[in-house]
Enzyme design. Structure first.
Site, PDB file in Angstrom:
ATOM      1  CE  LYS A  30     -17.253  30.559  -4.733  1.00 30.65           C
ATOM      2  NZ  LYS A  30     -16.476  29.787  -3.767  1.00 30.65           N
ATOM      3  N   GLY A  80     -19.996  23.602  -3.410  1.00 30.75           N
ATOM      4  CA  GLY A  80     -21.462  23.655  -3.456  1.00 30.75           C
ATOM      5  C   GLY A  80     -22.097  24.146  -2.164  1.00 30.75           C
ATOM      6  CE  LYS A 108     -29.903  38.074 -14.684  1.00 29.54           C
ATOM      7  NZ  LYS A 108     -31.252  38.473 -14.256  1.00 29.54           N
ATOM      8  CG  HIS A 139     -23.813  23.575  -6.976  1.00 32.05           C
ATOM      9  ND1 HIS A 139     -24.167  24.317  -8.085  1.00 32.05           N
ATOM     10  CD2 HIS A 139     -24.821  23.725  -6.085  1.00 32.05           C
ATOM     11  CE1 HIS A 139     -25.331  24.896  -7.866  1.00 32.05           C
ATOM     12  NE2 HIS A 139     -25.755  24.547  -6.673  1.00 32.05           N
ATOM     13  CD  GLU A 173     -13.265  25.421 -11.374  1.00 32.46           C
ATOM     14  OE1 GLU A 173     -14.501  25.406 -11.429  1.00 32.46           O
ATOM     15  OE2 GLU A 173     -12.607  24.589 -10.736  1.00 32.46           O
ATOM     16  CD  GLU A 224     -14.559  27.954  -7.606  1.00 33.53           C
ATOM     17  OE1 GLU A 224     -14.744  28.513  -6.521  1.00 33.53           O
ATOM     18  OE2 GLU A 224     -14.833  26.766  -7.818  1.00 33.53           O
ATOM     19  NE  ARG A 249      -8.700  22.692  -4.505  1.00 32.84           N
ATOM     20  CZ  ARG A 249      -9.497  22.182  -5.433  1.00 32.84           C
ATOM     21  NH1 ARG A 249      -9.005  21.360  -6.336  1.00 32.84           N
ATOM     22  NH2 ARG A 249     -10.776  22.486  -5.474  1.00 32.84           N
TER      23      ARG A 249
END
Length: 455
Positions: free
Chosen positions: A118, A167, A203, A237, A277, A290, A294
């Site tokens: 990330k 998540g 944030k 999530h 996303e 992110e 796939r």
């Protein structure tokens, strides 16, 4: 080189069955790999051939690279489709495939490695001129470093594992005291689950919308989007309902989002199918979240509104063909909604494995991508998703009404399911207005008493 003659599917359940369907249509033979728990699963019977690769625990079967590669070698499979989950975003596995001369149906190991972190993904997108959520772009080693940076960014904040997903490895903190507790525990969780203790701060965006863009790119420099999907109805999530088009976006915002997603694809020199996303804040600003390198669980939503087969796209791109269509040729029609049916308590979300004693699906009224049939056992070893219900109609209202009718005709007996939750969402006024965020299931009081008597 032409399309493949035989591919191995390094996955199970509904996605394995989904890949088999496209391969059968294209005349491609399929090899299923299966664990002890999946001996009687439909995908094992539906593949051209099947290879047993280990015990029920995923790490002893579906995550065992040696067993998967060996099965591909033994059966003469030219390529491996990873589906989603398991080895689908593992760059080491991509490298192993390349070393064996087996085509991996997905992007390169280098791009996968970049997007799997990330932190690295944030850096790459910032370089491409794509907005990222305010936060740190370097790993934080000590809680003192985290506290100092948190004072600059301001609370509330998310403490995130760089290698996290699903998540896991995410904690919301409201102040310094909470950060002091969350930082070491998130770092420990990151090592335990992902083998990488890199942690960063981001944030917190309150009441966000989660909207993703389906993208595809070939080895010849062509890249397209296949529009967006709204994925804001989530629990823990994880997504529960997806739809396209998003009821939140106007056309100007949609065009900006789609073109921004393609900027990222081109910056990475990405190949194959993927998803960019984003989250939108309450002022309609959007930020990169992110990239999934796939096929997504919710890909049928895009297939229903565009008429395209994304698995076929994956196969053709992996075979070094040009994209099946140009951007101008990709047309979206109507509206589509997908509901994920889980074997879980609809109130607590606790998994509820068991034998499927009865399964009634009105197959002529919707698309059902299910991993099981009546009489199968849902085991506790894997994700509790039973399957996906997808409907398509001329507009959003007609699609919601159609989904409501389809859900009412379904019967699933043998374990607890979230069917009553899906029904309640379809009737909820805020959902029907399109005025929902990722906090919808936490904040809206849904009637889960099962007024229509399902499961």
């Amino acid at each position: 080189m032409g399309l493949f003659t035989k591919i191995l599917i390094a996955n199970r359940g509904e996605i394995a069955r989904r890949i088999i369907r496209t391969c059968e249509r294209l005349g491609i033979q399929t090899v299923a790999v299966y664990s002890e728990a999946d001996r009687e699963a439909p995908f094992v019977q539906e593949a051209t051939e099947a290879v047993y690769i280990g015990e029920s625990q995923a790490k002893k079967s579906y995550l065992n690279m040696d067993k998967v590669i060996e099965a591909a070698r033994e059966t003469g499979a030219e390529a491996i489709h990873p589906g989603y989950g398991f080895l689908s975003e593992n760059p080491e596995f991509v490298g192993r495939c390349e070393a064996e001369g087996i085509t991996f149906i997905g992007p390169s190991a280098d791009v996968m490695r970049l997007m799997g972190s990330k932190l690295e993904a944030r850096k790459q997108m910032a370089e491409a001129g794509i907005p990222v959520v305010p936060g740190t772009n370097e790993r934080l080693e000590t809680v003192e470093d985290a506290l100092a940076i948190a004072r600059e960014i301001g609370y509330p904040l998310m403490v995130k594992a760089s290698a996290g997903g699903g998540g896991i490895g995410m904690k919301l903190v409201q102040n310094e005291e909470e950060l002091q507790k969350a930082f070491p525990s998130t770092k420990k969780q990151a090592v335990t689950f992902f083998g990488d203790g890199a942690v960063f701060l981001e944030k917190w965006i309150s009441n966000p919308r989660h909207i993703e863009v389906q993208v595809a790119a070939d080895h010849h420099g062509n890249a397209v989007h296949l529009y967006e999907r709204e994925c804001s109805v989530q629990r823990r999530h994880q997504k529960v309902i997806e739809e396209s088009p998003s009821p939140f976006l106007n056309e100007a915002q949609r065009e900006t989002l789609l073109s921004t997603a393609l900027l990222g694809v081109k910056h990475l020199d990405y190949t194959n199918v993927g998803t960019m996303e984003f989250i939108f804040d309450e002022d309609r600003n959007f930020y990169f979240l992110e990239m999934n390198t796939r096929l997504q669980v919710e890909h049928p939503v895009t297939e229903e509104v565009t008429g395209e087969d994304l698995v076929e796209w994956q196969l053709r791109i992996a075979a070094r063909e040009s994209l099946p269509k140009s951007q101008d040729e990709i047309v979206r029609e109507g509206h589509a909604i997908e509901c994920r049916l889980y074997a879980e308590d609809p109130k607590t979300y606790f998994p509820s494995p068991g034998k499927v004693k009865r399964l009634t699906l009105p197959g002529d009224e919707a698309r059902f991508d299910f991993g099981i049939v009546e009489g199968n056992q849902l085991t506790p070893f894997y994700d509790p998703m039973i399957g996906k219900i997808i409907v398509h109609a001329e507009n959003r209202k007609a699609t919601m009404d159609k989904m409501w009718n389809v859900l009412g005709k379904m019967k699933v007996y043998g374990m607890k399911t979230n069917l009553v939750l899906l029904e309640a969402i379809m009737k909820n006024e805020w959902f029907r207005k399109g005025e929902y965020t990722t906090t919808f299931l936490e904040e809206v009081d849904l009637d889960l008493e099962g007024e229509r008597g399902n499961s």
